[in-house]
Design a protein around this motif. Structure first.
Motif, mmCIF file in Angstrom:
data_model
loop_
_atom_site.group_PDB
_atom_site.id
_atom_site.type_symbol
_atom_site.label_atom_id
_atom_site.label_comp_id
_atom_site.label_asym_id
_atom_site.label_seq_id
_atom_site.Cartn_x
_atom_site.Cartn_y
_atom_site.Cartn_z
ATOM 1 N N SER A 86 0.834 -1.202 0.000
ATOM 2 C CA SER A 86 0.000 0.000 0.000
ATOM 3 C C SER A 86 0.866 1.249 0.000
ATOM 4 O O SER A 86 0.425 2.322 -0.383
ATOM 5 C CB SER A 86 -1.022 -0.001 1.136
ATOM 6 O OG SER A 86 -0.408 -0.270 2.358
ATOM 7 N N TYR A 184 -4.927 -1.687 8.813
ATOM 8 C CA TYR A 184 -5.228 -2.540 9.969
ATOM 9 C C TYR A 184 -6.716 -2.812 10.156
ATOM 10 O O TYR A 184 -7.130 -3.311 11.192
ATOM 11 C CB TYR A 184 -4.675 -1.897 11.254
ATOM 12 C CG TYR A 184 -3.185 -1.658 11.176
ATOM 13 C CD1 TYR A 184 -2.297 -2.710 11.342
ATOM 14 C CD2 TYR A 184 -2.664 -0.398 10.904
ATOM 15 C CE1 TYR A 184 -0.934 -2.514 11.250
ATOM 16 C CE2 TYR A 184 -1.303 -0.183 10.806
ATOM 17 C CZ TYR A 184 -0.441 -1.243 10.981
ATOM 18 O OH TYR A 184 0.909 -1.053 10.881
ATOM 19 N N THR A 207 -4.022 -3.495 2.365
ATOM 20 C CA THR A 207 -2.751 -4.172 2.084
ATOM 21 C C THR A 207 -2.801 -5.660 2.429
ATOM 22 O O THR A 207 -3.587 -6.070 3.282
ATOM 23 C CB THR A 207 -1.604 -3.500 2.883
ATOM 24 O OG1 THR A 207 -0.400 -4.241 2.695
ATOM 25 C CG2 THR A 207 -1.898 -3.442 4.381
ATOM 26 N N SER A 209 -0.090 -6.940 3.608
ATOM 27 C CA SER A 209 1.076 -7.057 4.489
ATOM 28 C C SER A 209 0.751 -7.463 5.918
ATOM 29 O O SER A 209 1.551 -8.112 6.574
ATOM 30 C CB SER A 209 1.837 -5.734 4.536
ATOM 31 O OG SER A 209 2.346 -5.406 3.280
ATOM 32 N N LYS A 210 -0.391 -7.036 6.426
ATOM 33 C CA LYS A 210 -0.685 -7.306 7.829
ATOM 34 C C LYS A 210 -1.694 -8.448 7.979
ATOM 35 O O LYS A 210 -1.324 -9.535 8.375
ATOM 36 C CB LYS A 210 -1.179 -6.029 8.520
ATOM 37 C CG LYS A 210 -0.049 -5.095 8.935
ATOM 38 C CD LYS A 210 0.392 -4.130 7.882
ATOM 39 C CE LYS A 210 1.546 -3.265 8.318
ATOM 40 N NZ LYS A 210 1.490 -1.942 7.712
HETATM 41 C C1 LIG Z 1 2.093 -1.036 7.167
HETATM 42 C C2 LIG Z 1 1.374 0.203 6.774
HETATM 43 C C3 LIG Z 1 1.231 0.599 5.440
HETATM 44 C C4 LIG Z 1 1.968 0.011 4.287
HETATM 45 O O1 LIG Z 1 2.164 -1.267 4.224
HETATM 46 P P1 LIG Z 1 2.595 -1.984 2.893
HETATM 47 O O2 LIG Z 1 3.422 -3.080 3.388
HETATM 48 O O3 LIG Z 1 3.343 -1.024 2.019
HETATM 49 O O4 LIG Z 1 1.320 -2.420 2.269
HETATM 50 C C5 LIG Z 1 0.467 1.697 5.150
HETATM 51 N N1 LIG Z 1 -0.131 2.412 6.119
HETATM 52 C C6 LIG Z 1 -0.003 2.091 7.403
HETATM 53 C C7 LIG Z 1 -0.673 2.923 8.420
HETATM 54 C C8 LIG Z 1 0.761 0.982 7.770
HETATM 55 O O5 LIG Z 1 0.940 0.693 9.053
#
Ligand SMILES: *Cc1c(COP(=O)(O)O)cnc(C)c1O
Length: 361
Positions: A86, A184, A207, A209-210
């Protein structure tokens, strides 16, 4: 002496990501990664991947993934933009939508990448202060501005804003683009995706990622009105046509197929988070009521930086921000029950010894 070419170098103060230490004994609770593996289908698809296919360029529109996301979120494929995490989507959105002379608004305590993009692209910005309970004050987002962005839940506070309040902010800012960063959201907040059909100026960013345990694959996406998505694509195709590589497209699509696994993982993390809140309170910590996969904790007597250093000695990594309103807090990612037990055992001993030595000194 300064060399002439140095005058033409773009100067930026970069975003500083959390450490990625190596070692197998360590407990890594510093970058909000998911402690559980990606959906089993991802592993299977990876093992079946044909490296010969890498000879060719990937599909520049990443249609397979875009379409899978569109189906998952009940929107059109022309309402989805995918990027390399993201961060890529948000960076591209800053470049695309924040071109006003008026300042873009985001909170003073939030994702520390926002001011970096603003500075990189020469975008004016203002950072309205969170209130003393670390909440976003919606009144601060009512005046004239060049755009609005904030995470929901906010980071690193973990505090979620209700959808009605989010809608008020979007509604009050229909002359600019409003971006809700939902990195999140799956851990306990309400998504603004359903509002996309109602507000043409809304971009919701999420995303893998989490909540989907795929930080290493770098997949993020934005959902919004087709005109917003078209504008994002115009900028993307003016910069790099092939942001999404083949494995990301294939494995991201695969991850979306397993909802049961997704929800099961989320439930485990939420349960661990609620249990962590209880024992951390007993140890003298306080924190905003996080709906994310981390806690922003402050201890009643021991300085955050001291705890941070002591934890690091033990190979337990958490995040410490040396910035004005955060420098007595630790952001602790919710890991597995076992990882949280290691953290708990150490803190119990450490804080117990601390309180005794402090008393006698
Ligand atoms: C982790 C995070 C993202 C970006 O995560 P990507 O790994 O680039 O998808 C974006 N915004 C917030 C608030 C985050 O904590």
């Amino acid at each position: 002496m300064k060399r002439a070419w140095e005058n033409n170098i773009r100067k930026v103060v970069p975003y500083v990501p959390g450490e990625q230490p190596s070692g197998n004994r360590l407990v890594k609770l510093n970058t909000n990664e998911n402690p559980y593996p990606p959906a089993p289908g991802v592993k299977k698809a990876l093992s079946e991947m044909d490296a010969d296919a890498f000879r060719k360029y990937p599909d520049p529109s990443a249609y397979m993934l875009t379409d899978a996301l569109a189906r998952r979120y009940h929107v059109g494929a022309d309402q989805v933009f995918v990027g390399v995490g993201s961060d890529d989507v948000i960076g591209m959105a800053f470049l695309t939508f924040f071109n006003s002379k008026k300042p873009v608004l985001f909170p003073d305590v939030t994702y520390s990448f926002y001011p970096v993009w603003a500075q990189l692209f020469g975008i004016p910005y203002q950072m309205p202060k969170l209130d003393c309970d670390f909440r976003i004050r919606k009144e601060d987002y009512q005046g004239e501005n060049g755009g609005v962005i904030f995470p929901n839940p906010n980071a690193p506070t973990g505090i979620a804003m209700g959808l009605e309040e989010i809608e008020e902010i979007i509604c009050d800012n229909q002359d600019v683009v409003v971006i809700i960063d939902e990195a999140y959201v799956d851990f306990g907040a309400q998504s603004a995706v359903p509002l996309v059909s109602k507000y043409e100026n809304l971009l919701v960013v999420q995303t893998f990622s989490k909540s989907r345990s795929m930080a290493g694959m770098r997949i993020g996406y934005g959902i919004g009105h087709p005109d917003l998505i078209r504008a994002l694509n115009d900028v993307k195709y003016s910069y790099n046509s092939y942001t999404m590589n083949m494995p990301s497209i294939i494995l991201g699509t695969e991850a979306l197929k397993d909802d049961p696994y997704f929800y099961q993982t989320l439930e485990k993390i939420k349960k661990t988070r609620e249990e962590t809140k209880i024992w951390m309170r007993e140890l003298g910590f306080s924190f905003p009521d996080s709906q994310a996969n981390f806690l922003l904790a402050t201890h009643k007597t021991v300085k955050a930086e001291m705890i941070f250093e002591a934890l690091k000695q033990e190979q337990i990594y958490v995040r410490y921000f040396k910035s004005p309103r955060l420098d007595n807090s630790l952001r602790i990612t919710i890991g597995t029950d076992e990882e949280m037990a290691v953290l708990r055992r150490f803190l119990e001993t450490y804080l117990n010894i601390k309180s005794h030595t402090d008393r006698f000194c």
